[in-house]
Design an enzyme around this catalytic site. Structure first.
Site, PDB file in Angstrom:
ATOM      1  CB  SER A   1      -0.951  -0.247   1.252  1.00 29.77           C
ATOM      2  OG  SER A   1      -2.045   0.913   0.970  1.00 29.77           O
ATOM      3  CB  ALA A   2       1.464   4.231   2.497  1.00 31.02           C
TER       4      ALA A   2
END
Length: 306
Positions: A146-147
């Site tokens: 994700s991030a």
């Protein structure tokens, strides 16, 4: 555009995972205060923590002034960058994920506790990841979800001249794709992550203002994808971010590099925490570990991936 039928796409085991997650991490969590988001996220992660596999040990270390946790294993090192929308998570949130990566691959895993937004604006998190990568000796593989996948890709762009980066494995990464089309619209109301959530996190590192055209923030907005390390990107099918993994791999291949992208069928954002309870997630986690192992050896088992 027809609405996806998640009752068909998502199997019963995954729905149980979703329901367990939402019991402690409600769907509207992104609308709460930052303190509440972190408290709720930490509680949820603790409920999913699987402990360490036999033989895995870890120690806290400061690397280039950044707090890290090192899981003992052989070289090359795997630099793991956690997800959490640049707002939540840390060494605790993906502790067991890193322990399982270490046990399965046999490699040393270095988890990076980068600074979080909104207290620490861009480029703080990006700078922390780059600093750790520069400071670690020997060859390494970047991996993140994700991030964290965003931060890995951004670091790979910034440090592309370094032959020490053997490759990168990006797990349902958010890379700054076009939110007006594709999976962003098809899966705008997906379980676990919605387009509204993505919109909230898009500007969190710049005081709520979104900046375009900066590859240190959004790697897909780079103009040059040449010279990047071999890349494996894994998308979750039921995720507004799903197209980013494929778009990024396509851009690297168009620039003459090696990149492969895969979609985990029926999976939702955050499915790493389901690797012990959902067979599809377990299969994908095995593929992730295999990719990390292959890149650490300088192997590319994906042929001329298209």
């Amino acid at each position: 555009m027809p609405e996806p039928d998640y009752q068909i796409l998502i199997d019963a085991a995954t729905w149980q995972f979703i329901q367990k997650t939402e019991a402690s991490y409600p769907a509207d969590t992104a609308s709460l205060t930052i303190a509440d988001q972190r408290r709720i996220y930490d509680t949820m992660c603790a409920q999913f923590h699987r402990g360490y596999p036999p033989g895995v040990t870890a120690q806290g270390r400061s690397i280039a002034g950044v707090a890290c946790r090192v899981y003992d294993g052989a070289g090359p090192s795997v630099v793991y960058v956690h997800g959490g929308g640049f707002v939540v998570g840390g060494l605790h949130s993906h502790d067991d994920v890193c322990a399982d990566l270490c046990a399965t691959t046999g490699l040393q895993v270095v988890a990076v506790d980068y600074r979080l937004s909104p207290e620490h604006q861009h480029p703080a998190a990006f700078a922390d990841v780059c600093a750790v990568v520069r400071a670690l000796p020997g060859p390494l593989v970047l991996a993140g979800d994700s991030a964290g996948g965003n931060l890995c890709a951004a670091a790979a762009h910034a440090l592309r001249s370094s032959a020490r980066i053997l490759g990168q494995v990006l797990i349902y990464p958010g890379l700054g794709g076009d939110r007006s089309k594709g999976s962003y619209l098809t899966h705008a109301f997906a379980p676990m992550l919605t387009l509204a959530d993505v919109e909230f996190y898009a500007g969190i590192r710049n005081g709520g203002a979104e900046v375009r055209g900066d590859p240190t923030l959004a790697p897909l907005q780079a103009i040059d994808f040449s010279g990047l390390p071999p890349t494996v990107a894994i998308a979750a099918e039921c995720d507004p971010l799903a197209d980013d993994a494929h778009a990024y791999a396509t851009a690297i291949r168009a620039a003459g590099g090696k990149a492969a992208a895969f979609t985990a069928p029926g999976m939702v954002h955050g499915y790493l925490r389901a690797r012990g309870s959902v067979p599809r997630a377990a299969t994908s986690f095995t593929e992730i570990c295999n990719a990390i192992s292959a890149l650490s050896k300088g192997d590319w088992p994906y042929g001329d991936f298209t």
